[in-house]
Design an enzyme around this catalytic site. Sequence first.
Site, PDB file in Angstrom:
ATOM      1  N   GLY A 255       0.835  -1.191   0.000  1.00 12.91           N
ATOM      2  CA  GLY A 255       0.000   0.000   0.000  1.00 12.91           C
ATOM      3  C   GLY A 255       0.862   1.230   0.000  1.00 12.91           C
ATOM      4  N   CYS A 262       8.115   5.111  14.953  1.00 11.85           N
ATOM      5  CA  CYS A 262       9.186   4.120  15.177  1.00 11.85           C
ATOM      6  C   CYS A 262       9.881   3.671  13.900  1.00 11.85           C
ATOM      7  CB  CYS A 262       8.618   2.916  15.909  1.00 11.85           C
ATOM      8  SG  CYS A 262       8.078   3.335  17.561  1.00 11.85           S
ATOM      9  N   LYS A 265      12.061   6.309  11.638  1.00 14.34           N
ATOM     10  CA  LYS A 265      13.236   6.905  12.284  1.00 14.34           C
ATOM     11  C   LYS A 265      14.188   5.839  12.799  1.00 14.34           C
ATOM     12  CE  LYS A 265      12.113   6.869  17.015  1.00 14.34           C
ATOM     13  NZ  LYS A 265      12.860   6.205  18.041  1.00 14.34           N
TER      14      LYS A 265
END
Length: 434
Positions: A255, A262, A265
């Site tokens: 998608g 989380c 990064k």
Amino acid sequence: MRLSVTGCGYLGAVHAASMAELGHEVVGIDVDERKIADLSAGRAPFFEPGLPEILTSAGATGRLSFTTDPAAASGASVHFIAVGTPQKPGSNAADLTYVEAAIDGLLPHLRPGDLVAGKSTVPVGTAARLAAKVESVGAILAWNPEFLREGFAVKDTIEPDRLVYGIPAGENGVRAKALLDEVYATALSKDTPLVVTDYATAELVKVSANAFLATKISFINAMAEVAEATGADVTHLADAIGYDGRIGRRFLNAGVGFGGGCLPKDIRAFRARAEELGVGDSVSFLRDVDEINLRRRKRVLDIAHEELGELNGKRVAVLGLAFKPDSDDIRDSPALDVAVSLNGLGAHVVATDPEAIANSRAKHPQLVYAESTAEALEGADAVIIVTEWKEYRALDPVAVGEAVAGKVVIDGRNVLDAAAWRAAGWTYRGLGRP
Ligand code: UDX
């Protein structure tokens, strides 16, 4: 057992309330007065299913309190660090300012033999460096990573699928394990798997788990790109390869890609840290993982162009702003990114989300927001689903067709029944689906 939790964001607030729910006496500490006022009043400062209920039930027992005063940590025997480690501006590396500040704030209140247990996701090597500080007052440091998913955070905390303790060698390690075993007595009594290891491994477990999940998503999104070039259907492909137990169907939904506080990064910080350690090549594939992920957002814009031509002045209903359903979190959200980009390209975007409008409006006041799905759909030339909330998955193509001006639907999460939408007269476009 008396516990303190420094940092009351998505991770810390849930951890504090869950530990109190399990019978511990817990104080949550945060510098943000508004957050503390909300939590003290039993209100969740963000949307997380189940959190308001345990804030109320644990709060009523008197075992759970929240404060901005770090001195309130005095007397607790285990002190969790649950502050954020965001991406440093202008760099891929993690910003450890809040972790350092949390430890410095705790030091004057620690007694010899107390345990500081880091939960924040940190670059490997951080715990070994912080241990010296903690040990300077006779306390002990452990690293105890957290694997909770937003939307399931309470369940993941109360019934974790595994526990990981990164502890020092020797007597300090024995004490650290004993204290953590007491904290997690309920989960351990239910045979929750436990891995006891060193600091570096515990730190790496967390980042490598997230790197693996991100890679799995980007793998299937790469297959979606190939499917688009060949007329294949990535959703059937995912089903078929997912039946192989070694591969598994979870985290194979192609998608618009991953976002949140989380995965994005963490893979960037992992690359930055690996480069510092001289093993950048070992995880250089994470750059591709990141790039594939970001390309999927652009693909949605390209499909909008293909279907609508000139975007200027076209009314586009964007359904979803949060980075995933059952969350109001918009950090690095592909959905919000798509809405902002379409708006920047001149489209008249009307965006909506069941929970994330307030956060989105604060960050992007230039967008037009609709409080209801019906309002967003009214007169739209195209409808784009970018967060797969249950209510968007359940939309009736016939009813929606009566509200819009143009029957074009872009299914950025591949969750709609393409045949049903087409049968109702829509142009249906998925990602990696014919
Ligand atoms: C993640 C990890 O799952 C969790 O273990 C860790 O503690 C924190 O990071 P979270 O950020 O809450 O949790 O979200 P997650 O459910 O992992 O989803 C991350 C992103 O991936 C979302 O944007 C989601 O929409 C996307 N995703 C997930 C896909 O695009 N396809 C999938 O198949 C699965």
